[in-house]
Design a protein around this motif. Sequence first.
Motif, PDB file in Angstrom:
ATOM      1  N   PRO A  19      44.609  49.371  37.896  1.00 21.48           N
ATOM      2  CA  PRO A  19      44.253  48.562  36.722  1.00 21.48           C
ATOM      3  C   PRO A  19      45.434  48.312  35.781  1.00 21.48           C
ATOM      4  O   PRO A  19      45.549  47.241  35.190  1.00 21.48           O
ATOM      5  N   ARG A  22      47.439  45.354  37.159  1.00 22.51           N
ATOM      6  CA  ARG A  22      46.750  44.078  36.919  1.00 22.51           C
ATOM      7  C   ARG A  22      46.861  43.680  35.444  1.00 22.51           C
ATOM      8  O   ARG A  22      47.072  42.518  35.125  1.00 22.51           O
ATOM      9  N   GLN A  26      48.714  40.271  33.756  1.00 24.67           N
ATOM     10  CA  GLN A  26      48.056  39.397  32.775  1.00 24.67           C
ATOM     11  C   GLN A  26      48.853  39.366  31.466  1.00 24.67           C
ATOM     12  O   GLN A  26      48.998  38.316  30.856  1.00 24.67           O
ATOM     13  N   ARG A  60      41.672  39.792  41.744  1.00 28.39           N
ATOM     14  CA  ARG A  60      41.353  39.681  40.317  1.00 28.39           C
ATOM     15  C   ARG A  60      41.712  38.274  39.837  1.00 28.39           C
ATOM     16  O   ARG A  60      42.678  37.682  40.278  1.00 28.39           O
ATOM     17  N   GLN A  61      40.927  37.752  38.942  1.00 23.18           N
ATOM     18  CA  GLN A  61      41.178  36.431  38.375  1.00 23.18           C
ATOM     19  C   GLN A  61      42.162  36.568  37.213  1.00 23.18           C
ATOM     20  O   GLN A  61      42.003  37.427  36.353  1.00 23.18           O
ATOM     21  N   TYR A  62      43.186  35.731  37.199  1.00 19.08           N
ATOM     22  CA  TYR A  62      44.171  35.731  36.125  1.00 19.08           C
ATOM     23  C   TYR A  62      44.087  34.418  35.367  1.00 19.08           C
ATOM     24  O   TYR A  62      43.618  33.420  35.893  1.00 19.08           O
TER      25      TYR A  62
END
Length: 152
Positions: A19, A22, A26, A60-62
């Motif tokens: 996490p 990620r 972002q 994961r969506q960025y």
Amino acid sequence: MPFLSLTIATKLGGVADMPEGRAAIQRDLDSLDKWTDRNLMKFNKGKCKILYLESKNPRRQYMLGATDLESSLAEKDLGVLVDTKLKVSQQCALVTKKADYILGCIRKSIASRARQVILSLYSALVRLHLACCVQCWALQYKRDMDILERVQ
């Protein structure tokens, strides 16, 4: 006043297995978006894509600003088309298709079948497509080598 158009390719990468990784990606995207605002520059956000390089990657969506980034199955980098498994088979297929098209044009438009004429045209028009970025390809599969050699 002359108009100057610049195209800048920006790559952002990171390890997203935790996490924290990620969140760092972002954060980097957010700071990049703020930087473009401060410098009065804009990204064409429709061209910004995510290339997940591992099958176990949690997709994961960025976001870049307020825009969700789309994922892509393959992207071009330094002129070489690379897929999510870092294979260049699509690049080999595209190069072969282009070389075959040029060979077809030579066959249709050149009346002379003299060896020297054909070799000169092949060297000038076809070989350059087959050799382009070959240092980056790292051909690992026999079928990729075969389709490129078939053109030659």
